[in-house]
Write a protein that holds these residues in place. Structure first.
Motif, mmCIF file in Angstrom:
data_model
loop_
_atom_site.group_PDB
_atom_site.id
_atom_site.type_symbol
_atom_site.label_atom_id
_atom_site.label_comp_id
_atom_site.label_asym_id
_atom_site.label_seq_id
_atom_site.Cartn_x
_atom_site.Cartn_y
_atom_site.Cartn_z
ATOM 1 N N LEU A 66 42.585 -10.135 46.016
ATOM 2 C CA LEU A 66 42.151 -8.792 46.344
ATOM 3 C C LEU A 66 40.894 -8.874 47.207
ATOM 4 O O LEU A 66 39.955 -9.584 46.877
ATOM 5 N N ASP A 67 40.879 -8.129 48.322
ATOM 6 C CA ASP A 67 39.746 -8.144 49.238
ATOM 7 C C ASP A 67 39.279 -6.703 49.444
ATOM 8 O O ASP A 67 40.082 -5.843 49.820
ATOM 9 N N VAL A 68 37.999 -6.434 49.179
ATOM 10 C CA VAL A 68 37.433 -5.098 49.317
ATOM 11 C C VAL A 68 36.237 -5.184 50.257
ATOM 12 O O VAL A 68 35.316 -5.959 50.019
ATOM 13 N N LYS A 69 36.281 -4.385 51.334
ATOM 14 C CA LYS A 69 35.191 -4.386 52.320
ATOM 15 C C LYS A 69 34.875 -2.966 52.754
ATOM 16 O O LYS A 69 35.733 -2.089 52.728
ATOM 17 N N ASP A 109 34.624 3.809 55.657
ATOM 18 C CA ASP A 109 35.764 3.620 54.761
ATOM 19 C C ASP A 109 35.589 2.378 53.904
ATOM 20 O O ASP A 109 34.907 1.439 54.282
ATOM 21 N N ILE A 110 36.262 2.385 52.768
ATOM 22 C CA ILE A 110 36.449 1.188 51.954
ATOM 23 C C ILE A 110 37.872 0.725 52.234
ATOM 24 O O ILE A 110 38.822 1.505 52.100
ATOM 25 N N ILE A 111 38.019 -0.526 52.640
ATOM 26 C CA ILE A 111 39.317 -1.107 52.944
ATOM 27 C C ILE A 111 39.669 -2.074 51.813
ATOM 28 O O ILE A 111 38.904 -2.992 51.518
ATOM 29 N N ILE A 112 40.820 -1.850 51.192
ATOM 30 C CA ILE A 112 41.304 -2.720 50.127
ATOM 31 C C ILE A 112 42.553 -3.414 50.642
ATOM 32 O O ILE A 112 43.508 -2.746 51.047
ATOM 33 N N LYS A 113 42.532 -4.741 50.641
ATOM 34 C CA LYS A 113 43.696 -5.512 51.061
ATOM 35 C C LYS A 113 44.160 -6.375 49.897
ATOM 36 O O LYS A 113 43.353 -7.017 49.235
ATOM 37 N N TYR A 114 45.464 -6.341 49.685
ATOM 38 C CA TYR A 114 46.072 -7.171 48.652
ATOM 39 C C TYR A 114 47.457 -7.562 49.135
ATOM 40 O O TYR A 114 48.292 -6.685 49.392
ATOM 41 N N ILE A 172 34.814 6.782 52.223
ATOM 42 C CA ILE A 172 33.700 6.726 51.275
ATOM 43 C C ILE A 172 33.314 8.123 50.797
ATOM 44 O O ILE A 172 33.007 8.325 49.629
ATOM 45 N N ALA A 173 33.395 9.106 51.683
ATOM 46 C CA ALA A 173 33.032 10.479 51.324
ATOM 47 C C ALA A 173 33.951 11.059 50.254
ATOM 48 O O ALA A 173 33.574 12.000 49.555
ATOM 49 N N ASP A 174 35.157 10.511 50.090
ATOM 50 C CA ASP A 174 36.104 11.007 49.093
ATOM 51 C C ASP A 174 35.921 10.388 47.718
ATOM 52 O O ASP A 174 36.507 10.864 46.742
ATOM 53 N N ALA A 218 28.051 0.971 49.450
ATOM 54 C CA ALA A 218 28.613 1.838 50.495
ATOM 55 C C ALA A 218 28.373 3.302 50.159
ATOM 56 O O ALA A 218 28.086 4.124 51.042
ATOM 57 N N MET A 219 28.468 3.653 48.880
ATOM 58 C CA MET A 219 28.269 5.031 48.461
ATOM 59 C C MET A 219 26.808 5.450 48.588
ATOM 60 O O MET A 219 26.516 6.620 48.858
ATOM 61 N N GLU A 220 25.882 4.537 48.424
ATOM 62 C CA GLU A 220 24.453 4.853 48.531
ATOM 63 C C GLU A 220 24.073 5.188 49.958
ATOM 64 O O GLU A 220 23.177 5.994 50.192
#
Length: 88
Positions: free
Chosen positions: A4-7, A12-17, A26-28, A84-86
């Motif tokens: 699992l890769d999260v960047k 945006d937050i991109i999740i790759k699996y 991120i705003a959501d 990212a949220m901060e």
């Protein structure tokens, strides 16, 4: 990439699996927490990763959808998303 890769990419937050790629603005994102149940508390959540007994579960709640990430590296994922949220 095997796991699992999260960047954070732009806003945006991109999740790759494996062959999947999920983009979460991120705003959501409403909240990020650990889920201590085996399959996740939210029945309608999108599950990403393999739910072994020893993996941790990161629950991401957005305005429209819930996600559960099965990972052995929850600290890095939580730090990436929280930082990212901060910034937003």
């Amino acid at each position: 990439m095997l796991g699992l890769d999260v960047k954070k990419v732009d806003q945006d937050i991109i999740i790759k699996y494996q062959l999947s790629k999920i983009v979460i603005p991120i705003a959501d994102i409403v909240s990020v927490s650990l889920d201590d149940t085996y399959g996740g508390k939210e029945a309608d959540a999108i599950r990403i990763g393999t739910p072994y007994g020893t993996t941790d579960r990161v629950a991401i709640q957005t305005k429209t959808q819930n996600y559960i990430l099965f990972t052995t590296n929850y600290t890095q994922i939580m730090n990436t998303i929280h930082s990212a949220m901060e910034v937003r």
